[in-house]
Design a protein around this motif. Structure first.
Motif, PDB file in Angstrom:
ATOM      1  N   ASN A 184      72.177  17.566-161.687  1.00 29.77           N
ATOM      2  CA  ASN A 184      71.030  17.629-160.793  1.00 29.77           C
ATOM      3  C   ASN A 184      71.042  16.480-159.792  1.00 29.77           C
ATOM      4  N   SER A 185      71.683  15.404-160.171  1.00 33.50           N
ATOM      5  CA  SER A 185      71.698  14.238-159.279  1.00 33.50           C
ATOM      6  C   SER A 185      72.307  14.586-157.926  1.00 33.50           C
TER       7      SER A 185
ATOM      8  N   MET B 283      65.385   9.614-160.188  1.00 33.88           N
ATOM      9  CA  MET B 283      66.533   8.740-159.928  1.00 33.88           C
ATOM     10  C   MET B 283      66.198   7.283-160.301  1.00 33.88           C
TER      11      MET B 283
ATOM     12  N   GLU C 145      67.579  12.138-167.568  1.00 33.98           N
ATOM     13  CA  GLU C 145      66.714  13.241-167.973  1.00 33.98           C
ATOM     14  C   GLU C 145      66.544  13.320-169.484  1.00 33.98           C
TER      15      GLU C 145
ATOM     16  N   TYR D 240      54.882  14.681-161.812  1.00 34.86           N
ATOM     17  CA  TYR D 240      56.072  14.161-161.137  1.00 34.86           C
ATOM     18  C   TYR D 240      55.685  13.425-159.863  1.00 34.86           C
TER      19      TYR D 240
ATOM     20  N   GLU E 216      82.464  14.817-168.368  1.00 33.46           N
ATOM     21  CA  GLU E 216      81.575  15.661-167.558  1.00 33.46           C
ATOM     22  C   GLU E 216      81.843  17.124-167.899  1.00 33.46           C
TER      23      GLU E 216
ATOM     24  N   ARG F  88      67.522  13.561-153.126  1.00 28.33           N
ATOM     25  CA  ARG F  88      67.455  13.040-151.769  1.00 28.33           C
ATOM     26  C   ARG F  88      67.104  11.555-151.751  1.00 28.33           C
ATOM     27  N   ASN F  89      66.307  11.113-152.696  1.00 28.23           N
ATOM     28  CA  ASN F  89      65.816   9.735-152.581  1.00 28.23           C
ATOM     29  C   ASN F  89      65.449   9.134-153.921  1.00 28.23           C
TER      30      ASN F  89
ATOM     31  N   ALA G 245      72.712   9.053-164.049  1.00 28.65           N
ATOM     32  CA  ALA G 245      72.493   8.171-165.195  1.00 28.65           C
ATOM     33  C   ALA G 245      73.826   7.830-165.859  1.00 28.65           C
TER      34      ALA G 245
ATOM     35  N   ASN H 170      73.341  21.852-167.551  1.00 27.34           N
ATOM     36  CA  ASN H 170      72.442  21.109-168.442  1.00 27.34           C
ATOM     37  C   ASN H 170      71.831  22.049-169.480  1.00 27.34           C
TER      38      ASN H 170
ATOM     39  N   VAL I  75      80.678  18.409-174.153  1.00 28.76           N
ATOM     40  CA  VAL I  75      80.624  17.941-175.543  1.00 28.76           C
ATOM     41  C   VAL I  75      79.769  18.922-176.334  1.00 28.76           C
TER      42      VAL I  75
HETATM   43  C1  LIG Z   1      66.756  20.325-156.418  1.00 28.04           C
HETATM   44  C2  LIG Z   1      66.425  19.012-157.046  1.00 28.04           C
HETATM   45  C3  LIG Z   1      66.015  17.965-156.231  1.00 28.04           C
HETATM   46  C4  LIG Z   1      65.697  16.739-156.803  1.00 28.04           C
HETATM   47  N1  LIG Z   1      65.344  15.710-155.961  1.00 28.04           N
HETATM   48  C5  LIG Z   1      65.128  14.493-156.495  1.00 28.04           C
HETATM   49  C6  LIG Z   1      64.913  13.370-155.659  1.00 28.04           C
HETATM   50  O1  LIG Z   1      64.954  13.472-154.425  1.00 28.04           O
HETATM   51  N2  LIG Z   1      64.683  12.172-156.237  1.00 28.04           N
HETATM   52  C7  LIG Z   1      64.669  12.029-157.592  1.00 28.04           C
HETATM   53  O2  LIG Z   1      64.445  10.929-158.056  1.00 28.04           O
HETATM   54  N3  LIG Z   1      64.911  13.052-158.411  1.00 28.04           N
HETATM   55  C8  LIG Z   1      65.142  14.277-157.898  1.00 28.04           C
HETATM   56  N4  LIG Z   1      65.429  15.317-158.740  1.00 28.04           N
HETATM   57  C9  LIG Z   1      65.453  15.058-160.188  1.00 28.04           C
HETATM   58  C10 LIG Z   1      66.788  14.379-160.534  1.00 28.04           C
HETATM   59  O3  LIG Z   1      67.816  15.252-160.197  1.00 28.04           O
HETATM   60  C11 LIG Z   1      66.941  14.010-161.986  1.00 28.04           C
HETATM   61  O4  LIG Z   1      65.855  13.290-162.419  1.00 28.04           O
HETATM   62  C12 LIG Z   1      68.194  13.142-162.168  1.00 28.04           C
HETATM   63  O5  LIG Z   1      69.242  13.666-161.448  1.00 28.04           O
HETATM   64  C13 LIG Z   1      68.589  13.046-163.605  1.00 28.04           C
HETATM   65  O6  LIG Z   1      69.876  12.461-163.700  1.00 28.04           O
HETATM   66  P1  LIG Z   1      70.752  12.642-164.989  1.00 28.04           P
HETATM   67  O7  LIG Z   1      71.993  11.868-164.773  1.00 28.04           O
HETATM   68  O8  LIG Z   1      69.961  12.357-166.188  1.00 28.04           O
HETATM   69  O9  LIG Z   1      71.046  14.208-165.067  1.00 28.04           O
HETATM   70  P2  LIG Z   1      72.032  15.100-164.208  1.00 28.04           P
HETATM   71  O10 LIG Z   1      72.247  14.552-162.866  1.00 28.04           O
HETATM   72  O11 LIG Z   1      71.561  16.487-164.293  1.00 28.04           O
HETATM   73  O12 LIG Z   1      73.400  14.949-164.959  1.00 28.04           O
HETATM   74  C14 LIG Z   1      73.630  15.552-166.211  1.00 28.04           C
HETATM   75  C15 LIG Z   1      75.120  15.653-166.363  1.00 28.04           C
HETATM   76  O13 LIG Z   1      75.467  15.943-167.685  1.00 28.04           O
HETATM   77  C16 LIG Z   1      76.473  16.940-167.702  1.00 28.04           C
HETATM   78  N5  LIG Z   1      76.375  17.581-169.000  1.00 28.04           N
HETATM   79  C17 LIG Z   1      75.404  18.387-169.471  1.00 28.04           C
HETATM   80  N6  LIG Z   1      75.672  18.734-170.729  1.00 28.04           N
HETATM   81  C18 LIG Z   1      76.838  18.140-171.067  1.00 28.04           C
HETATM   82  C19 LIG Z   1      77.639  18.118-172.239  1.00 28.04           C
HETATM   83  N7  LIG Z   1      77.289  18.783-173.327  1.00 28.04           N
HETATM   84  N8  LIG Z   1      78.799  17.406-172.217  1.00 28.04           N
HETATM   85  C20 LIG Z   1      79.180  16.722-171.111  1.00 28.04           C
HETATM   86  N9  LIG Z   1      78.451  16.705-169.997  1.00 28.04           N
HETATM   87  C21 LIG Z   1      77.291  17.406-169.972  1.00 28.04           C
HETATM   88  C22 LIG Z   1      76.161  17.785-166.538  1.00 28.04           C
HETATM   89  O14 LIG Z   1      77.292  18.513-166.091  1.00 28.04           O
HETATM   90  C23 LIG Z   1      75.734  16.742-165.523  1.00 28.04           C
HETATM   91  O15 LIG Z   1      76.817  16.175-164.838  1.00 28.04           O
HETATM   92  C24 LIG Z   1      65.762  16.560-158.207  1.00 28.04           C
HETATM   93  C25 LIG Z   1      66.205  17.593-159.013  1.00 28.04           C
HETATM   94  C26 LIG Z   1      66.558  18.811-158.447  1.00 28.04           C
HETATM   95  C27 LIG Z   1      67.033  19.918-159.327  1.00 28.04           C
END
Ligand SMILES: Cc1cc2nc3c(=O)[nH]c(=O)nc-3n(C[C@H](O)[C@H](O)[C@H](O)COP(=O)(O)OP(=O)(O)OC[C@H]3O[C@@H](n4cnc5c(N)ncnc54)[C@H](O)[C@@H]3O)c2cc1C
Ligand code: SF4
Ligand code: SF4
Lengths: 472, 381
Positions: free
Chosen positions: A41-42, A440, A423, A434, A31, A46-47, A12, A215, A151
């Motif tokens: 988590n991203s 994603m 998220e 879910y 980050e 996988r998809n 995101a 997270n 942060v």
């Molecule tokens: C094992 C697993 C498999 C999955 N498979 C799928 C899939 O195949 N398809 C799908 O759609 N979804 C899947 N998901 C769900 C998916 O990962 C999440 O919905 C998605 O990644 C969310 O993206 P995001 O960018 O919001 O969060 P994230 O990718 O978790 O990114 C959050 C980021 O914020 C950073 N952060 C946290 N707190 C702070 C702070 N205070 N200051 C600065 N940075 C901070 C973290 O380090 C991280 O880089 C899966 C999740 C897991 C755990």
């Protein structure tokens, strides 16, 4: 002062940073994780679930807006914002070319994933490859990137973002995108949310976190306390049953146990507690996380016999193996007598028809509570195998309320310069339940909106400042 | 936590095991993950199995092109405690394969310090040819001989020396390869499987990364340069080989004896090949020096580099020989060039050169296997 500050480093955040940069804004991304662990988590995904009206590049057949929406409705039992859900669904049909432009590659439908290739587009190499591609593209475009920058708080004035703090360091920006994920790796918060169960235990003590350790939901908590509107509740999360030996963090995809529907699952009292044959494991395994979380000790044991070996994906870690059930029970640490009794009752109730693990077959139990409705074969051929499972949290749903502009709301009023994606706001669409690949889809849709809106808001600010200078 | 510690301990214990047991451990993880399925042939081949016996691991290791893609994409790569590094463990297993299947068996040990072996072989060969030409010719700088190499060494002397060494090396490689092929129990070769494997080998399909963007070198960015430089090297080599073959035909069947004119087929082929063998190895060496240290097996760097440098030296000495063949430097240049070529022939079965043969065999098995029914169809999500 930078135009757009992006907090977070997953899908995101990267989508937001790239869109803001493409819109001409100066962008800094913070980050929390060091470079080796970037992407949250991203990097475990996988998809992405993607709507399409006809066969398209890697997508087979068609997956219409209506069908997608019905799927969302089904899994969430209606706890969703239809307007935002449909916005995500439509956006999911158009983002793949943009993703490719930034280096993300999709893979052609492959053997093991055919049944999902109608609804989901698979990233070649998975989410870490996707995250790598976005970081490369962001660096090339001149997005500032800082790792190891968690942060700790943000400064908000009258619903407007002023600055972010990394410890004592203060970073001002004209606008901000919050994309720091959920709070699944904040054990204290999970414990607070899950409280104490009827056995006097704190269930959350025994949860494993499938994704990142970074997270912690610090900003989520702070913003809610500052009066930001929220959605969903803190016990709602995507939870899977995983191998109890999985690491505390980042166990990812490979720790799931595929054997469940081929045998029985018992709790620590050696009692069955749910229908192991209700549906195929991939569809059901998300459900077993919650089931196990509700059992005493938050632990379960998947028990099979030698007849079914080779019919499911072998787990990452070898299971316990024993020639008799009593011996297996001792190895697993449960009562041998009770297990033998449970298996005896189960075996007696099995009505074996034609076993076929690829369909919902006619092997079932009769007069057994809970029933096993398919694939019910007696457990009678040694050696026997047992796998211990625990609840594995994928991500939490509690988030900030938002609208189609991705703005954060304070008492129903949308902020002029604070936006949210991923998220941190997925709960708007996904109040519970879910559907694979929707995380994603939400993060990509709202990350892109948030980035665009933040760049726009910064430009408006730039212009009005320019006007002030001109009149002064 | 206790279980986790036990697990880490178990992983560490395994880590000190053999490359084969490490590969088995990692492939179990891959098999439950499968995110890299699109990159190359290793992963689809892996999904046909639930057990990774040494012979399976040998096969998969030689199918791996060490492109690095699955390391940068791996959610379990170090510092993750699972410590999955497929390109490295596969490289280690490949080295073991070469050693196991080398013929005569005891010569397999030469792989252990291949860089030294190549250096020694080359130095001795050069010294030998310098001494021999000085002996036969009286001096190393006699007057211009109009490019007539046979004025220094008779054609028969050369043919005998090189023919014998080359023949032995090809035999050694062939025996190793047959053992390898039996070990991986490959099955019946159909025409379409052979055609596909040939295509995959000649195009280096699996250095394309599965998406056509190429492979990884310094970091997670993809590049086609490794594939391109490899092509320069391979096709350069083949052109040189063709030049020698044509010259042999000229000599024995057409009665046309060297030196050949600059616009003759052997010289044109040799020159083009020589240029390919300058660009390719130089590029590969550059990439090798800048390669991410996590890729491959550090202990094999000397073997890789020795081979690349040797090819480069063969080429440059050959081109210099062509350029100065009408001068008094010819005798010395000839001796040096022949020394490099002889060093190459001597070490062929016990160095990097052999990788191509094992790779092609693995590709062929992959093509055969793809045409057979896969009995393992586990549900995936
Ligand atoms: C094992 C697993 C498999 C999955 N498979 C799928 C899939 O195949 N398809 C799908 O759609 N979804 C899947 N998901 C769900 C998916 O990962 C999440 O919905 C998605 O990644 C969310 O993206 P995001 O960018 O919001 O969060 P994230 O990718 O978790 O990114 C959050 C980021 O914020 C950073 N952060 C946290 N707190 C702070 C702070 N205070 N200051 C600065 N940075 C901070 C973290 O380090 C991280 O880089 C899966 C999740 C897991 C755990
Ligand atoms: S290399 Fe890593 S990401 Fe790729 S399949 Fe194996 S475990 Fe999964
Ligand atoms: S390094 Fe490249 S060729 Fe080798 S297994 Fe990984 S992706 Fe395949």
């Amino acid at each position: 002062m930078v135009d757009v500050l992006v907090i977070g480093g997953g899908n995101a955040a990267l989508c937001a940073a790239l869109m803001a940069k493409e819109a001409g804004a100066s962008v800094l991304l913070l980050e929390a994780a060091p470079k080796e662990w970037r992407g949250g988590n991203s990097s475990h995904t996988r998809n992405i679930r993607a709507m399409h009206d006809e066969p398209q590049d890697v997508m087979l057949e068609a997956y219409s807006e209506e069908e997608y929406w019905q799927d969302v409705l089904k899994v969430t039992s209606g706890i969703t914002d239809e307007f935002l859900a449909r916005l995500v669904i439509r956006a999911s049909s158009q983002c793949r070319d943009w993703m490719r432009h930034h280096g993300v590659r999709f893979q052609a439908p492959l053997s093991g994933t055919l049944n999902l290739s109608r609804t989901n587009a698979f990233f070649m190499g998975g989410g870490k490859a996707l995250v790598n591609a976005y970081y490369r593209s962001a660096e090339k475009l001149g997005v500032g990137i800082r790792y190891e920058s968690p942060v700790s708080s943000v400064e908000i004035q009258d619903g407007k973002f002023i600055a972010a703090y990394i410890g004592d360091e203060r970073i001002e920006a004209k606008t901000c995108v919050l994309a720091a994920g959920g709070f699944e790796s904040n054990r204290e918060w999970l414990k607070e949310a899950w409280g104490t169960n009827q056995y006097g235990e704190s269930p959350a003590d025994n949860f494993l976190i499938r994704g990142t350790r970074y997270n912690k939901g610090v900003l989520l908590k702070q913003l809610i306390s500052l009066g930001a509107d929220s959605v969903s509740d803190p016990t709602q999360a995507h939870m899977v049953a995983v191998d109890a030996r999985a690491p505390l963090y980042d166990g990812g995809i490979c720790t799931r146990i595929d054997a469940v529907s081929f045998g029985i699952v018992v709790n620590k009292n050696a009692q069955r507690f749910s229908d192991e044959g209700e549906d195929f494991w991939p569809k059901r395994y998300a459900f077993w996380g919650r089931l196990v979380a509700q059992q005493p000790g938050q632990i379960g044991y998947s028990i099979i016999d030698s007849k079914v070996l080779g019919r499911f994906m072998p787990p990452v870690f070898p299971g316990e193996k024993a020639d008799t059930l009593a011996e297996l029970a001792i190895k697993l640490g449960i009562d041998p007598k009770a297990l033998q009794e449970t298996v005896k009752t189960y075996n007696a109730a099995c009505r074996v028809g034609t076993f076929d693990h690829t369909i919902l077959d006619d092997c079932h139990t009769e007069g057994l509570e809970p029933a096993k409705t398919h694939w019910a074969l007696p457990i009678d051929t040694g050696p026997f195998y047992g796998y211990t499972v625990r609840p594995g949290v994928t991500f939490t749903y509690l988030g900030l309320k938002t609208d189609e502009t991705a703005a954060v709301h304070f008492n129903g009023v949308s902020s002029a310069n604070l936006f949210v994606a991923g998220e941190m706001m997925a709960g708007n669409v996904l109040g519970k339940g879910y559907a694979a690949g929707i995380g994603m889809a939400i993060g990509t849709a709202f990350g892109r909106i948030a980035g665009t809106q933040a760049a726009k808001a910064a430009q408006i600010l730039n212009q009005s400042q320019g006007a002030e200078h001109a009149t002064a | 936590m206790q279980q986790l510690n036990a697990l880490v301990k178990e992983a560490n214990e395994l880590a000190i095991g053999t490359p084969e047991s490490e590969a088995d451990r990692m492939l179990q993880i891959c098999n439950a993950c499968r995110y890299c399925e699109g990159f190359c042939a290793v992963f689809p081949a892996m999904t046909r199995r639930i057990e990774f016996t040494p012979s399976v691991v040998n096969y998969l290791a030689n199918l791996c092109h060490n492109c690095g893609a699955c390391l940068h994409a791996c959610q379990y790569a170090p510092p993750h405690e699972f410590g999955v590094n497929i390109p490295r463990v596969m490289a280690q297993v490949r080295k073991d394969t070469y050693m196991t299947y080398a013929w005569p068996k005891s010569f397999g040990a030469l792989y252990k310090s291949n860089g030294v072996v190549v250096s020694v072989a080359v130095s001795l060969s050069i010294a030998f040819f310098l001494l021999l030409s000085a002996l036969l010719n009286g001096s190393l700088s006699s007057g211009p001989l109009d490019g007539n190499f046979y004025a220094v060494f008779s054609h028969n002397t050369l043919a005998l020396m090189f023919g014998a060494v080359f023949g032995f090396s090809i035999l050694a490689i062939a025996i190793g390869l047959i053992h390898f092929w039996r070990g991986i129990s490959a099955g019946v070769i159909s025409a379409s499987a052979a055609a596909e494997a040939t295509h995959d080998a000649l195009t280096l399909k699996y250095l394309g990364g599965g998406h056509g963007d190429g492979c990884n070198n310094e970091d997670d960015a993809f590049s086609l340069w490794r594939k391109r430089f490899h092509h320069f090297t391979f096709y350069g080599f083949m052109l040189c080989f063709a030049a020698t073959s044509v010259a042999t035909i000229y000599h024995y069947f057409l009665g046309l004896h060297a030196p050949y004119a600059l616009n003759s087929l052997p010289v044109i082929l040799g020159t083009l090949g020589g240029i390919g063998l300058l660009i390719g190895p130089a590029g590969l060496l550059y990439l090798n020096l800048h390669r991410n240290s996590e890729h491959g097996d550090a202990s094999q760097k000397s073997m890789d580099r020795a081979f690349i440098v040797l090819l480069f030296m063969i080429s440059i000495s050959g081109l210099l020989l062509l350029a100065y063949r009408d001068t008094s430097a010819m005798v010395a240049l000839l001796a040096v060039h022949l020394g490099f070529v002889m060093g190459f022939f001597l070490t062929m079965p016990y160095g990097k050169f052999a990788h191509g043969f094992y790779r092609v065999a693995a590709l062929l098995k992959n093509s055969i296997e793809k045409r057979q029914k896969n009995h393992l169809q586990f549900g995936a999500d």
